[in-house]
Write a protein that holds these residues in place. Structure first.
Motif, short mmCIF file in Angstrom:
data_model
loop_
_atom_site.label_atom_id
_atom_site.label_comp_id
_atom_site.label_asym_id
_atom_site.label_seq_id
_atom_site.Cartn_x
_atom_site.Cartn_y
_atom_site.Cartn_z
N LYS A 101 22.64 72.33 23.61
CA LYS A 101 23.06 73.27 24.65
C LYS A 101 22.76 74.72 24.27
CE LYS A 101 26.47 70.15 26.59
NZ LYS A 101 26.44 70.26 28.05
N ALA A 102 22.66 74.97 22.96
CA ALA A 102 22.33 76.34 22.52
C ALA A 102 20.82 76.54 22.41
CB ALA A 102 23.01 76.63 21.19
N HIS A 103 20.05 75.51 22.75
CA HIS A 103 18.58 75.58 22.66
C HIS A 103 18.12 75.88 21.24
CE1 HIS A 103 18.06 75.29 26.99
NE2 HIS A 103 19.04 76.14 27.11
N THR A 104 18.77 75.27 20.27
CA THR A 104 18.36 75.49 18.88
C THR A 104 17.30 74.46 18.50
OG1 THR A 104 20.60 76.19 18.33
CG2 THR A 104 19.15 75.61 16.48
N PRO A 105 16.12 74.92 18.05
CA PRO A 105 15.13 73.95 17.58
C PRO A 105 15.55 73.35 16.23
CG PRO A 105 14.29 76.20 17.35
CD PRO A 105 15.65 76.31 17.97
N LEU A 106 15.66 72.03 16.20
CA LEU A 106 16.03 71.33 14.96
C LEU A 106 15.18 70.07 14.83
CD1 LEU A 106 19.96 71.03 14.98
CD2 LEU A 106 18.60 72.76 13.80
N VAL A 107 14.88 69.68 13.61
CA VAL A 107 14.35 68.34 13.36
C VAL A 107 15.41 67.60 12.55
CG1 VAL A 107 12.60 66.95 12.20
CG2 VAL A 107 11.94 69.04 13.41
N ALA A 137 14.28 61.93 21.24
CA ALA A 137 14.13 60.86 20.25
C ALA A 137 12.65 60.71 19.93
CB ALA A 137 14.70 59.55 20.80
N GLU A 138 12.31 60.84 18.66
CA GLU A 138 10.93 60.64 18.22
C GLU A 138 10.93 59.54 17.16
OE1 GLU A 138 7.89 61.14 18.58
OE2 GLU A 138 7.62 62.85 19.93
N LEU A 139 9.76 59.00 16.92
CA LEU A 139 9.67 57.84 16.04
C LEU A 139 8.51 58.00 15.08
CD1 LEU A 139 10.79 54.91 15.60
CD2 LEU A 139 9.08 54.14 17.25
N VAL A 143 2.17 53.47 9.51
CA VAL A 143 1.71 54.09 8.27
C VAL A 143 0.63 55.14 8.54
CG1 VAL A 143 2.33 52.20 6.71
CG2 VAL A 143 0.13 52.13 7.88
N ASP A 144 -0.25 54.84 9.46
CA ASP A 144 -1.36 55.77 9.67
C ASP A 144 -0.95 57.02 10.45
OD1 ASP A 144 -3.15 54.19 8.31
OD2 ASP A 144 -3.55 52.94 10.09
N SER A 145 0.13 56.90 11.21
CA SER A 145 0.52 58.04 12.05
C SER A 145 1.63 58.88 11.43
CB SER A 145 0.98 57.55 13.42
OG SER A 145 2.19 56.82 13.29
N ALA A 146 2.11 58.51 10.23
CA ALA A 146 3.32 59.15 9.68
C ALA A 146 3.21 60.69 9.65
CB ALA A 146 3.63 58.61 8.29
N ALA A 147 2.10 61.19 9.15
CA ALA A 147 1.97 62.65 9.03
C ALA A 147 1.95 63.29 10.43
CB ALA A 147 0.68 63.00 8.28
N ALA A 148 1.20 62.69 11.33
CA ALA A 148 1.12 63.24 12.70
C ALA A 148 2.48 63.15 13.39
CB ALA A 148 0.06 62.49 13.50
N ASP A 149 3.21 62.06 13.13
CA ASP A 149 4.54 61.90 13.75
C ASP A 149 5.49 63.00 13.29
OD1 ASP A 149 3.64 59.60 15.03
OD2 ASP A 149 4.37 58.26 13.45
N ALA A 150 5.44 63.30 11.98
CA ALA A 150 6.32 64.34 11.44
C ALA A 150 5.95 65.70 12.04
CB ALA A 150 6.22 64.39 9.92
N ALA A 151 4.66 65.97 12.09
CA ALA A 151 4.21 67.26 12.63
C ALA A 151 4.57 67.39 14.10
CB ALA A 151 2.70 67.40 12.45
N ARG A 152 4.48 66.28 14.83
CA ARG A 152 4.80 66.33 16.27
C ARG A 152 6.28 66.62 16.49
NH1 ARG A 152 3.30 61.63 17.26
NH2 ARG A 152 5.37 60.72 17.30
N ALA A 153 7.12 66.02 15.66
CA ALA A 153 8.57 66.25 15.80
C ALA A 153 8.88 67.74 15.62
CB ALA A 153 9.34 65.42 14.78
#
Ligand code: TPP
Ligand code: MG
Length: 559
Positions: A101-107, A137-139, A143-153
């Motif tokens: 609700k405060a629009h705080t960007p968090l991972v 919710a991100e996932l 194995v091959d997408s792990a780095a891209a998944d983290a960066a996307r989050a």
């Protein structure tokens, strides 16, 4: 050698998904992580540490998210949290809702139960759970997408200005994964405001006799102070902020402080008398407008980066989709091109009146019962004894008005008004996060006794991290907001009242030095501490339970 280092050392040769997620985030600049270690987030957290991040453990996951939220509001950077799956994640929910609700960007890095583990004790629908409070919710997909998944989050958190929970199934986490270097990408610049909208707003501003600019969090996020003040000067406007954006116009001669329930009598009078209000990154909710009363007589120009925010609470006469700073600049340029410059409301007499009629200049009857202190007197005394370069984090409760009205801050990133979800209990965590971000200044955690009790686990964190946090408890031995709400209606209120609790003793037990305050003179040790604040200090102030702010009556209105 600590076990974590062994694990990571071995993994350097064959990194796992958990290592790749952690090292990717560290590589993208994550240098501070809050959380609580469980098996589902252990390796990823150590990977962040190995990548150069500092990990700060909370004692409750709700505290960790509140700390990351406070850290993010202070730094303007996305906060990062690491928690165990299942209960580790459910414990974050209230703080997570506040951050949404405060629009705080968090991972929020969270373990997740393997898809096949249907009978696992930890199994819940984590995606629906976080979606229900508005987090994304991100996932980690594979194995091959792990780095891209983290960066996307991380990127989504920044772009969408909200918490993103990155789920990492615990069967996937230990699998070997290719380490991929991810380059940081620049964030897009918000689009320029439409020239037709600027022209229409300029028409309205040119005709304004008593204009006011009310700035909200959007203006804080856009660093719009300079642009708003320049525009204000050109049109002769008074300046005010929402409660969330308090401090944005600190020190300016025509700044009225907060608009809404916390507004001083003079500020409320002047705002209600405005003929044009420019809402700059403020949604003008019922708090900011006193249920519409402060904007009732004005034509409204509303500026927001989010189209849906425009007209959400009050119908706007002119709508401008744009960044608050860029739009204020565009308006000033347009008015300059039209050779418009007005004194408007900016007269030396009014500046004098504003300076002479702050909240602390308004008289009140200071007659508390024996052995208690008036809650306003406490706030004024703290304002006097603390250095101006301070941060203030405010929990939720009847007491919340006192720090908002009497404790000044010099800039909006030093103001953490943890009331977006109106939850009690988040102020201490936010204060710790703010202090981790800026350890060179004092952060005040302004709490009620109810909020202090809900946050007790983090007294240990404050002591352990030795953060310069002054924990001030406005202790009325009650859920005062509820007492003030229901007592006037004749309802029995004993269910929200408590025997006096010795919070100073509890704090000392957790390693936080503490003092009980019943009189202004009892604050003397606080002055000594403020001169060299090594670690936290708690003040258990026994306040007069009978004093309630006028704004509370507004708060109890349900319409
Ligand atoms: C987590 C949560 N529980 C309950 C409430 C309802 N509530 C609102 S204010 C309040 C009282 C808080 O007491 P305290 O922190 O002592 O502040 P006070 O109102 O006494 O100044 C309560 C229980 C809430 N907002 N959030
Ligand atoms: Mg209380």
């Amino acid at each position: 050698m600590p076990p974590s280092a062994v694990t990571y050392g071995a993994a350097m040769e064959s990194p796992t998904v958990a290592h790749v997620v952690g090292s990717t985030l560290a590589g993208l600049g994550v240098d501070t992580v809050f959380g609580l270690a469980g098996s589902g987030n252990f390796v990823v957290t150590n990977a962040l540490v190995a990548g150069g991040a500092r990990f700060h453990s909370s004692r409750h996951e709700g505290g960790a998210v509140a700390m990351a939220d406070g850290w993010a509001r202070t730094t303007g950077r996305p906060g990062v949290v690491s928690v165990h799956q299942g209960p580790g994640l459910t414990n974050t929910l209230t703080s997570l809702a506040e951050a949404v609700k405060a629009h705080t960007p968090l991972v929020v890095l969270a373990g997740d139960t393997p898809a096949h583990a249907l009978r696992s004790n930890f199994r819940i629908d984590q995606h629906d759970l976080v979606g229900a409070v508005g987090a994304a919710a991100e996932l980690v997909y594979g194995v091959d997408s792990a780095a891209a998944d983290a960066a996307r989050a991380l990127r989504r958190a920044q772009l969408e200005r909200r918490p993103v929970v990155l789920m990492m199934p615990i069967d996937l986490a230990p699998r070997q994964a290719p380490a991929a270097a991810v380059e940081p990408q620049p964030l897009p610049v918000p689009p320029a405001p439409a020239p037709e909208a600027i022209a229409r707003a300029a028409d309205v501003l040119e005709a304004a006799e008593r204009p006011a600019i009310v700035a909200g969090r959007g203006a804080v996020l856009a660093d719009a102070r300079g642009a708003a003040e320049a525009l204000g000067e050109r049109i002769g406007a008074l300046l005010a902020t929402s409660a969330m954006a308090n401090g944005l116009f600190a020190g300016l001669p025509y700044a009225l402080g907060i608009s809404g329930g916390f507004a001083s009598p003079l500020a409320a009078e002047l705002l209600a008398d405005s003929d044009v209000i420019l809402a700059l990154g403020a949604t003008l909710n019922h708090w900011t407008t006193r249920h519409g009363a402060l904007v009732a007589n004005a034509r409204l120009i509303q500026v927001d980066v989010e189209p849906a925010a425009i007209g959400a609470n009050v119908a706007a006469d002119v709508a401008i989709v744009g960044d608050a700073a860029a739009t204020a600049r565009a308006l000033a340029e347009e008015l300059e091109a039209r050779r418009h410059r007005a004194t408007g409301r900016r007269t030396p007499d009014l500046a004098e009146a504003i300076a002479a009629r702050r909240w602390r200049d308004e008289p009140y009857e200071d007659a508390p019962p024996a052995d208690t202190i008036d809650p306003r007197t406490l706030a004024v005394a703290l304002d006097d004894l603390l250095p101006p370069d301070r941060a203030v984090a405010v929990d939720s409760g009847a007491f919340s008005g006192w720090p908002a009205m009497y404790l000044e801050v010099a800039d909006p990133r030093a103001w953490l008004f943890c009331n977006a979800f109106q939850s009690v209990g988040l102020g201490l965590g936010a204060a710790i996060g703010a202090a981790v971000a800026r350890p060179g200044r004092i952060t005040v955690a302004a709490l009620g006794d109810g909020g202090a009790f809900l946050a007790l686990p983090e007294l240990d964190t404050a002591a352990r991290l030795r953060v310069p946090v002054l924990i001030v408890v406005w202790n009325d031995a009650a859920y005062g907001a509820e007492v003030h709400h229901f007592a006037p209606m004749g309802d029995p209120v004993e269910i929200a009242q408590f025997p006096d609790a010795d919070l100073a003793a509890i704090a000392r037990g957790a390693g936080v030095p503490a003092h009980t305050v019943r009189h202004v003179d009892d604050l003397e040790p606080v002055a000594a501490w403020a001169a060299d604040p090594v670690g936290p200090l708690l003040v258990d102030a026994k306040v007069d339970p009978g004093v309630a702010g006028e704004w509370l009556k507004e708060a109890f209105r349900t319409g």
